[in-house]
Every structure is written in structure tokens, then in C-alpha cells.
Design a protein around this motif. Structure first.
Motif, PDB file in Angstrom:
ATOM      1  N   ILE B 132       0.229  -1.194   0.418  1.00 49.01           N
ATOM      2  CA  ILE B 132       0.174   0.223  -0.322  1.00 49.01           C
ATOM      3  C   ILE B 132       0.775   0.996  -0.295  1.00 49.01           C
ATOM      4  O   ILE B 132       0.742   2.133  -1.375  1.00 49.01           O
ATOM      5  N   ILE B 134       4.037   1.611  -0.880  1.00 48.02           N
ATOM      6  CA  ILE B 134       5.124   2.336  -1.618  1.00 48.02           C
ATOM      7  C   ILE B 134       4.058   2.134  -2.896  1.00 48.02           C
ATOM      8  O   ILE B 134       4.007   2.714  -4.191  1.00 48.02           O
ATOM      9  N   GLY B 135       2.024   1.455  -3.605  1.00 48.55           N
ATOM     10  CA  GLY B 135       1.491   1.828  -4.307  1.00 48.55           C
ATOM     11  C   GLY B 135       1.146   3.667  -4.246  1.00 48.55           C
ATOM     12  O   GLY B 135       1.369   4.273  -5.064  1.00 48.55           O
ATOM     13  N   LEU B 138       4.461   5.584  -5.584  1.00 49.74           N
ATOM     14  CA  LEU B 138       4.106   4.949  -7.444  1.00 49.74           C
ATOM     15  C   LEU B 138       3.445   6.087  -7.391  1.00 49.74           C
ATOM     16  O   LEU B 138       3.862   7.026  -8.825  1.00 49.74           O
ATOM     17  N   PRO B 144      10.206   3.295  -9.643  1.00 45.26           N
ATOM     18  CA  PRO B 144       9.862   2.309  -8.500  1.00 45.26           C
ATOM     19  C   PRO B 144      11.238   2.049  -7.506  1.00 45.26           C
ATOM     20  O   PRO B 144      10.885   2.070  -6.095  1.00 45.26           O
ATOM     21  N   ALA B 145      12.234   2.479  -8.066  1.00 41.88           N
ATOM     22  CA  ALA B 145      13.200   2.564  -6.660  1.00 41.88           C
ATOM     23  C   ALA B 145      13.737   3.632  -5.868  1.00 41.88           C
ATOM     24  O   ALA B 145      13.558   3.397  -4.609  1.00 41.88           O
ATOM     25  N   VAL B 148      10.815   2.438  -3.301  1.00 40.90           N
ATOM     26  CA  VAL B 148      10.768   1.983  -2.494  1.00 40.90           C
ATOM     27  C   VAL B 148      11.633   2.396  -1.349  1.00 40.90           C
ATOM     28  O   VAL B 148      11.654   2.352   0.019  1.00 40.90           O
TER      29      VAL B 148
END
Lengths: 236, 236
Positions: B132, B134-135, B138, B144-145, B148
DNA sequence: TACGCTTAGGTCAATGCGTTGACATAACTA
DNA sequence: TAGTTATGTCAACGCATTGACCTAAGCGTA
């Protein structure tokens, strides 16, 4: 029962069975010696008794409990943190350096880390640190109330993160955790965790210390919140 | 010695002296019951034995140590944290809500707080939380990196601060600390601490929780770091 | 100097804690 | 039915802490 009122006003100097005359400072020294002993974490009340040549329970005549003793030891260490610190021209860089100094010092003495994060030592060294930090934010242009609030946020976050970094897990525990995490991150289902799936290759970095990143973020936020440096009427 | 491999594949169901057949889930239930018992912190291995009607050491056939048991209990609680959370339209607000949820949940179970801050439970609930979070990043436009890395920073800072807020001091300890602090802050010398002197009236706020302020700063920093929302060629 | 009083402070024994190694035995397996 | 072994039990360790005790240090007085 009066306790821990320093050594000067103690009058009854009764020797222990082995002939030693106890002093609060001796106990702090011995404790620090045991904490830093090879093998680490060698400090126990019983060993302290042996080290001092006294019954373990004698320590409780000087410190209410182990916690109080550790706080006394911790105050010695804050000065160590401050010793090699001199605020420079850029308040952001100085703050960053201060944060790193605290972090390093706490990693050097994990046993004391959590204590230093949550307890007020009431010693002069802690005050000095606050004075320097708040001074930096005042210099950055913050009003006194804001400088206090922001520095509190900053230093508490640094202390909390450092305390977490300092915690020592049991032998093999950390590797076991990392292995479990690597395995789970390598094998979860793309459908169940679509967002993690998009970042799958980058998940390993999750195990490195968050400290540098958080330090950056805190200082970034402070920089953003700082009053913009522009000519004000009183600067004429 | 194989341990904690769940209940299903256990074959020898030998009753305790009092007739009970142990199950890992029973032990977790009992532990949670003791943790939440009035008076708090009633969980000890020995009391767990009484509660279960078994010898205390029997617990070690199911969990390597107290830590492992607490981790199992903690995984139950992560779901509690996530249960009433639904990410909304604004990623900043959702992140803030998530942070507050974690903080509240940890204050509700101080005994487990530190554990949750540093250990990986390897349970599905922890994965869900990461997915959730990280979503959200995004969605904010992070690669992405970066998503995170930034989420790791965010959640670890939240966990560390919450763990500190959750620590319970001995009876009267907290008041004693606050009194000591108030006294020192009221009486230091203006010459020795010139910056503190300028902020003297505001120093009392130093004792309130830094959590809200740090949460603001983290989200501010993330907002600043987020890729600016502008039309990109592939959005044609 | 001597005498006795008060009490700080060293010592001892005991509590409950987590954890572990040895042991006993019931439950499965061949 | 005999053998293996998982799992419950027991006794012991070292841990922090505490209450009871004991005794000598220091004080006031003569």
C-alpha cells in the motif's frame, strides 16, 4: 532513603568486606569499563559487585536502579558527542553534522542508546546540545517558538532512529531476518501485491539503514520551512 | 529441535498434566490476553504457563523464546492497523493517515512496540502494508527505486518515533523527568546558554510528542522530492 | 577521653524473572 | 510389540531488585 546525591556530602565512609571505599564515580567508572569490555554487554549488577569488590546490592545505596546508573553513565557520553563539534557557516550542514555525530555516538554504546533517546539527563551537556541546535535554527531565521519546536522534532527523530539502529539482535538473528525478508520479497505473488511487483528489483535496499535518508528529509523540510532570506525593513 | 512450524503438521498431541492440548494459536491468544489484562504488562512466561495449564517451559517447544512469541502476536496486530485503512485520493493525506494509524496502534500495545519497529514479521500483513505504502509513492510519480527508498525512510521513521512514544517509564518517572527539565529550563544562566535564553518562554513545548511535527516534515520532504506533475510525452 | 545514640551503608537471603539441559513418557511407526 | 521421538515436566542457572539485619562511623555530651 536518600540516594545518588553525589559523593561530596557523604559522611559515613564504611569499607566493604574487601576493604574498598565506594564512590558514585567509582561505580560509574566500573560500569563503563564493563560496558566497553570485549564481548560487550558485560554489565550486570552482580558483575559490578565483583568488579568493585562489594556486594551487588550495595550499588542500590547509590543508584535507585540500573536505569539511574545508566543515565549517569550516559551523561558522561553526551560530552563525548559534543567534544568534536563546532557549528559552521551553513546551518543545514551543521545540523546534518550534529545528527550524524549523535547517531555515531549512540551506535558506539548500544546499551545506552534507548535510554539517551527517551530520558532527560538533566546534565549540562544536554543543555549545551540544545543551545547549539536551537542557535542554528535561530540563525536560519526561525522565530524562537518555531526554532524550539523544529529542533525538538529534529533531534527526537534523530535519537529515535539512532536508537533503533543501535539495537543489537541476538546472534544470527539479524541474518535470519534478512534471509526471511529476501525470501518473501523474492517469492510473493504479483497479483496479490501489484505495487511491490513493480518495484521487485529494488526491494533489497529496504534492509539498509534509513538514517541518512531521514536526515536528508528532515533538513529538506526545515529548509523549506525556513523564512526566505530577503531584505527586511529593519536591515536597512 | 524444530520449532514454531505451525499447528497443522504436529502429530504427537500429548496433553499437559492438567489435560490441555496445546496449540500455537492458543499460546498466542493467551499471550495477547495477558498483554491486554488490566494492570498491563502481565505477560510473563510463568504466568503464561498458569494461564494455559502447562509448565512454563512447554512454551519453548512452540516458540524459540519470548521474542519469537511476541513477533507472532505482533503480526496479528498489523492486520488490526490495516483493517480500517483505505488509501484515498491524495497520496500525501493517505500517507499521513497511515503514519497516524501505525502510531496509534503501537501506543495501544507498548509491549510490542519496539519489536514491531525493528523486526520483520515475515507475515502477509507486513507485506500488505508495504504494498500500500509503495503504491502511494508510485502514484505520486516516483520511480520504483525511489518509491521503495522513500517509503522505507518514511515508515522506519514513523516506527522509530512511535516506539519511543510507546515506551512506558516507571511509575512517577515521567513526572520526575518533566519536573527536572522544567526546573533546569527555568534556571539556566543566560550567558552560558544565549540561544536557549532567547527562547526561554517556549522551551516547555519541548516535552510534547514530536510525532506530529516529524510526520509533517517527512511528508513535506516527500512532496518536495516528488516529480512535478507536468505533461510528459508518453501521456499524449 | 569516654560513653552511648543514631543511622548510613554493607551484607544476606529471598522473590520472580527468562531460559536451558536432563529426564520421563505417551504417541506414533515398523 | 518394540523402538523412536515429540513433547511435557522438573530442577537449576544467572539475572535485577528488595526487605531485614547488623555494625561501625560519626555525633553530642561530660
Amino acid at each position: 532513603m536518600t540516594i545518588s546525591r553525589g559523593g561530596a556530602d557523604r559522611v559515613r565512609r564504611r569499607p566493604t568486606r574487601s576493604g574498598v571505599i565506594l564512590e558514585p564515580s567509582m561505580i560509574i567508572d566500573a560500569a563503563l569499563r564493563l560496558i566497553e569490555a570485549p564481548g560487550g554487554n558485560a554489565l550486570t549488577v552482580r558483575r559490578l559487585g565483583v568488579e568493585l569488590g562489594a556486594d551487588p546490592s550495595a550499588i542500590y545505596r547509590y543508584f535507585r536502579d540500573m536505569d539511574a546508573l545508566l543515565i549517569a553513565v550516559a551523561d558522561r557520553l553526551i560530552s563525548e558527542t559534543l567534544a568534536d563539534f563546532e557549528p559552521g557557516a551553513d546551518w543545514r550542514e551543521s545540523l546534518r553534522e550534529m545528527g550524524r555525530g549523535v547517531h555515531d555516538s549512540m551506535l558506539r554504546h548500544p546499551r545506552l542508546a534507548q535510554l539517551r533517546a527517551i530520558r532527560f539527563t538533566a546534565g549540562p551537556n544536554e543543555l549545551r546540545a540544545d543551545d547549539i541546535g536551537i542557535g542554528l535554527l535561530l540563525r536560519a531565521g526561525f522565530a524562537p517558538a518555531d526554532a524550539v519546536r523544529h529542533f525538538r522534532d529534529f533531534i527526537d527523530a534523530v535519537l529515535a532512529l539512532a536508537a533503533m539502529d543501535a539495537i543489537e539482535l541476538g546472534p544470527g538473528q539479524e541474518e535470519a531476518d534478512k534471509r526471511a525478508l529476501a525470501e518473501v520479497y523474492a517469492s510473493f505473488s504479483d497479483e496479490d501485491y501489484p505495487n511491490l511487483a513493480k518495484a521487485r528489483d529494488h526491494l533489497t535496499q529496504i534492509t539498509s539503514s534509513p538514517f541518512p535518508g531521514v536526515l536528508d528529509k528532515l533538513i529538506d523540510a526545515l529548509d523549506r520551512a525556513a523564512p526566505k532570506r530577503k531584505k527586511r525593513s529593519r536591515d536597512h
